[in-house]
Design a protein around this motif. Structure first.
Motif, short mmCIF file in Angstrom:
data_model
loop_
_atom_site.label_atom_id
_atom_site.label_comp_id
_atom_site.label_asym_id
_atom_site.label_seq_id
_atom_site.Cartn_x
_atom_site.Cartn_y
_atom_site.Cartn_z
N ARG A 189 9.00 5.17 3.33
CA ARG A 189 7.92 4.73 2.45
C ARG A 189 6.59 4.68 3.21
O ARG A 189 5.52 4.86 2.62
CB ARG A 189 8.24 3.36 1.87
CG ARG A 189 9.39 3.36 0.91
CD ARG A 189 9.75 1.93 0.49
NE ARG A 189 10.89 1.90 -0.39
CZ ARG A 189 12.13 1.69 0.01
NH1 ARG A 189 12.40 1.49 1.29
NH2 ARG A 189 13.12 1.68 -0.85
N ASP A 190 6.66 4.42 4.49
CA ASP A 190 5.44 4.35 5.29
C ASP A 190 4.76 5.72 5.39
O ASP A 190 3.55 5.78 5.61
CB ASP A 190 5.75 3.81 6.69
CG ASP A 190 6.19 2.36 6.65
OD1 ASP A 190 5.63 1.59 5.84
OD2 ASP A 190 7.10 1.98 7.42
N ILE B 99 4.28 3.11 13.54
CA ILE B 99 5.46 2.50 12.94
C ILE B 99 6.51 3.57 12.64
O ILE B 99 7.70 3.39 12.92
CB ILE B 99 5.08 1.71 11.67
CG1 ILE B 99 4.27 0.47 12.06
CG2 ILE B 99 6.31 1.32 10.86
CD1 ILE B 99 3.59 -0.23 10.89
N ILE B 100 6.07 4.68 12.10
CA ILE B 100 7.00 5.76 11.75
C ILE B 100 7.62 6.37 13.01
O ILE B 100 8.84 6.55 13.09
CB ILE B 100 6.28 6.85 10.92
CG1 ILE B 100 5.86 6.28 9.56
CG2 ILE B 100 7.17 8.08 10.75
CD1 ILE B 100 4.83 7.11 8.84
N ILE C 227 2.43 5.77 2.48
CA ILE C 227 1.29 4.90 2.74
C ILE C 227 0.37 5.54 3.77
O ILE C 227 -0.86 5.45 3.67
CB ILE C 227 1.75 3.49 3.18
CG1 ILE C 227 2.67 2.88 2.12
CG2 ILE C 227 0.56 2.58 3.41
CD1 ILE C 227 3.46 1.68 2.61
N LEU C 228 0.95 6.21 4.77
CA LEU C 228 0.16 6.94 5.76
C LEU C 228 -0.72 7.99 5.09
O LEU C 228 -1.93 8.07 5.37
CB LEU C 228 1.07 7.60 6.80
CG LEU C 228 0.44 8.64 7.72
CD1 LEU C 228 -0.65 8.02 8.59
CD2 LEU C 228 1.51 9.30 8.57
N GLU D 86 -2.32 -7.20 11.20
CA GLU D 86 -2.10 -6.65 9.87
C GLU D 86 -2.94 -7.36 8.80
O GLU D 86 -3.48 -6.72 7.90
CB GLU D 86 -0.62 -6.73 9.48
CG GLU D 86 0.25 -5.76 10.22
CD GLU D 86 1.70 -5.87 9.80
OE1 GLU D 86 2.27 -4.84 9.41
OE2 GLU D 86 2.26 -6.98 9.86
N VAL E 192 11.76 3.44 6.78
CA VAL E 192 10.32 3.68 6.97
C VAL E 192 9.80 4.92 6.25
O VAL E 192 8.61 5.21 6.35
CB VAL E 192 9.94 3.74 8.47
CG1 VAL E 192 10.26 2.44 9.16
CG2 VAL E 192 10.60 4.92 9.17
N ALA F 245 3.97 -7.31 4.73
CA ALA F 245 4.72 -7.31 5.99
C ALA F 245 4.32 -8.49 6.86
O ALA F 245 5.18 -9.13 7.48
CB ALA F 245 4.50 -5.99 6.73
N LEU G 43 0.29 3.05 10.94
CA LEU G 43 1.46 3.54 10.20
C LEU G 43 2.16 4.67 10.94
O LEU G 43 3.39 4.73 10.96
CB LEU G 43 1.02 3.99 8.81
CG LEU G 43 0.63 2.84 7.89
CD1 LEU G 43 -0.23 3.34 6.74
CD2 LEU G 43 1.87 2.13 7.37
N SER H 9 0.55 -3.47 1.46
CA SER H 9 1.69 -3.22 2.35
C SER H 9 1.54 -3.96 3.67
O SER H 9 2.52 -4.50 4.21
CB SER H 9 1.90 -1.72 2.57
OG SER H 9 0.82 -1.18 3.30
N PHE H 10 0.32 -4.00 4.20
CA PHE H 10 0.10 -4.74 5.45
C PHE H 10 0.21 -6.25 5.23
O PHE H 10 0.79 -6.96 6.06
CB PHE H 10 -1.27 -4.39 6.05
CG PHE H 10 -1.30 -3.04 6.71
CD1 PHE H 10 -0.57 -2.78 7.86
CD2 PHE H 10 -2.04 -2.01 6.16
CE1 PHE H 10 -0.59 -1.55 8.47
CE2 PHE H 10 -2.07 -0.75 6.75
CZ PHE H 10 -1.34 -0.52 7.91
#
Length: 111
Positions: A95-96, A82-83, A99-100, A55, A93, A19, A79, A15-16
């Protein structure tokens, strides 16, 4: 634990990496996710390049399997930021969040 860690590390790293590479190819699609106060402090093109390099380094660190607890904690805080700063775009976001939680799980697994 090894197989679980492998899949978590590579999933989070992907994911990183995605992006970061995508932001180099299409910067206009990514610059809008940065908070205004950062864009006021640092020129957009430099901000995006610096964060993309961060990243990539973080993704490579996760893949390396070295000091994974710290890498996963850094990924978790990244993450979370970002959220928080993009909560108004939660339909993107969300989805983040997954991932978090994967990064938090990796931290627990590595201890």
């Amino acid at each position: 634990m090894n197989k679980v860690s492998f899949f978590l590390r590579f999933g989070i790293a992907f994911s990183f990496l995605y992006a970061a590479v995508s932001s180099f190819l299409n910067p206009n699609a990514w610059i809008g996710f940065f908070p205004i106060f950062l864009k006021d402090l640092i020129p957009n093109d430099i901000l995006l390049i610096l964060f993309s390099i961060f990243e990539i380094i973080l993704a490579l660190w996760l893949i390396s399997n070295k000091a994974i607890f710290y890498a996963s904690i850094l990924a978790s805080f990244t993450l979370l930021g970002i959220i928080i700063f993009n909560f108004s775009s939660f339909d993107i976001v969300f989805r983040d969040v997954t991932i978090l939680f994967a990064a938090i799980a990796l931290a627990f697994l590595s201890k």
